[in-house]
Design a protein around this motif. Structure first.
Motif, mmCIF file in Angstrom:
data_model
loop_
_atom_site.group_PDB
_atom_site.id
_atom_site.type_symbol
_atom_site.label_atom_id
_atom_site.label_comp_id
_atom_site.label_asym_id
_atom_site.label_seq_id
_atom_site.Cartn_x
_atom_site.Cartn_y
_atom_site.Cartn_z
ATOM 1 N N CYS A 177 31.405 -22.770 5.614
ATOM 2 C CA CYS A 177 32.304 -23.907 5.392
ATOM 3 C C CYS A 177 32.725 -23.965 3.923
ATOM 4 N N GLU A 178 33.980 -24.299 3.701
ATOM 5 C CA GLU A 178 34.497 -24.403 2.334
ATOM 6 C C GLU A 178 33.831 -25.517 1.537
ATOM 7 N N ASP A 179 33.151 -26.450 2.205
ATOM 8 C CA ASP A 179 32.450 -27.508 1.496
ATOM 9 C C ASP A 179 31.093 -27.062 0.970
ATOM 10 N N ASN A 180 30.618 -25.890 1.393
ATOM 11 C CA ASN A 180 29.390 -25.330 0.839
ATOM 12 C C ASN A 180 29.663 -24.803 -0.566
ATOM 13 N N GLU A 181 28.627 -24.328 -1.215
ATOM 14 C CA GLU A 181 28.795 -23.814 -2.576
ATOM 15 C C GLU A 181 29.838 -22.704 -2.628
ATOM 16 N N ARG A 182 29.869 -21.899 -1.577
ATOM 17 C CA ARG A 182 30.921 -20.877 -1.458
ATOM 18 C C ARG A 182 31.371 -20.790 -0.014
ATOM 19 N N TRP A 183 32.631 -20.437 0.169
ATOM 20 C CA TRP A 183 33.180 -20.286 1.514
ATOM 21 C C TRP A 183 32.925 -18.873 2.014
ATOM 22 N N THR A 184 32.531 -18.765 3.293
ATOM 23 C CA THR A 184 32.295 -17.471 3.919
ATOM 24 C C THR A 184 32.862 -17.491 5.339
ATOM 25 N N PHE A 185 32.856 -16.329 5.961
ATOM 26 C CA PHE A 185 33.134 -16.255 7.398
ATOM 27 C C PHE A 185 32.170 -15.244 8.003
ATOM 28 N N THR A 186 31.795 -15.472 9.264
ATOM 29 C CA THR A 186 30.834 -14.602 9.931
ATOM 30 C C THR A 186 31.551 -13.680 10.904
ATOM 31 N N LEU A 187 31.291 -12.379 10.746
ATOM 32 C CA LEU A 187 31.846 -11.370 11.638
ATOM 33 C C LEU A 187 31.021 -11.283 12.921
ATOM 34 N N PHE A 188 31.676 -10.886 14.004
ATOM 35 C CA PHE A 188 31.002 -10.779 15.302
ATOM 36 C C PHE A 188 31.063 -9.338 15.823
ATOM 37 N N PRO A 189 30.273 -8.423 15.257
ATOM 38 C CA PRO A 189 30.287 -7.036 15.738
ATOM 39 C C PRO A 189 29.766 -6.855 17.158
#
Length: 221
Positions: A165-177
């Motif tokens: 989430c962008e409200d966390n210290e840094r924004w991430t996204f999780t990949l679904f391999p």
């Protein structure tokens, strides 16, 4: 074990009424202790922590027990109603996405060990992860259940502090391999601009914001 059980009870208790309406057993200490193998869960948690200790951003990753509901009762692979979201709805869902890979067994609740905090480790792009030979832990390929369903359950379990989430210290996204490419694009999940998003993107995108969530199925076998 007690910490894991208490965490799960606290995480799912606010959704008790909603879960009951969906026909899911309440998440109580008694239910968890009677239903799941907590020694195995603890061993899996330590094994994941140790195996991925040298991954980029490993120091900010927390592994632990994650409950995934039966998709026939609560399908975390798809948009969910606003009453279960700490963020404004509707969820954003790319309509090109297929049904998604479900965990086996048809159990009301399925216990896995995976990332339970805000961030997973950074291990490259979807293509990098698929092409690697370093994901077997305790005899399981931890990529198999890097799926939309498991990530969707993680979003619910994290409650008011959703992962990626962008409200966390840094924004991430999780990949679904654990999901196949769709029209040559890779599935991922994130929380951006107040909305849970199920997305498609380039499979060679390996920037630092691209994370994964290795999974051990505690109930396999």
């Amino acid at each position: 074990m007690n910490d894991s059980v208490d965490r799960l009870v606290a995480a799912w208790e606010p959704l008790a009424s909603f879960l009951g309406d969906r026909g899911l057993p309440a998440i109580t200490r008694e239910h968890l202790l009677d239903t799941f193998d907590w020694d195995r869960a603890e061993k899996a948690t330590q094994a994941l922590t140790d195996h991925f200790a040298t991954a980029r951003f490993a120091d900010e990753v927390e592994y632990g027990a994650l409950l995934v509901p039966d998709p026939a009762k609560l399908d975390t692979r798809r948009p969910l109603p606003s009453e279960v979201r700490p963020t404004p709805s509707p969820d954003v869902f790319d309509e090109r996405l297929p049904d998604g890979v479900p965990l086996p067994g048809g159990r009301p609740w399925h216990l896995v060990v995976s990332v339970i905090g805000s961030y997973g480790p950074s291990l490259g792009s979807y293509n990098d992860v698929i092409g690697s030979d370093d994901f077997v832990v305790l005899g399981q390929d931890t990529r198999r259940w890097m799926t939309r369903q498991v990530w969707g359950a993680r979003v619910l379990q994290c409650g008011a502090t959703p992962p990626d989430c962008e409200d966390n210290e840094r924004w991430t996204f999780t990949l679904f391999p654990g999901e196949e490419l769709v029209d040559g694009q890779a599935e991922s999940g994130t929380v951006l601009k107040g909305k849970v998003r199920f997305r498609l993107g380039k499979p060679d995108r390996g920037i630092g914001s691209a994370r994964v969530a290795p999974v051990i199925d505690v109930q396999a076998g």
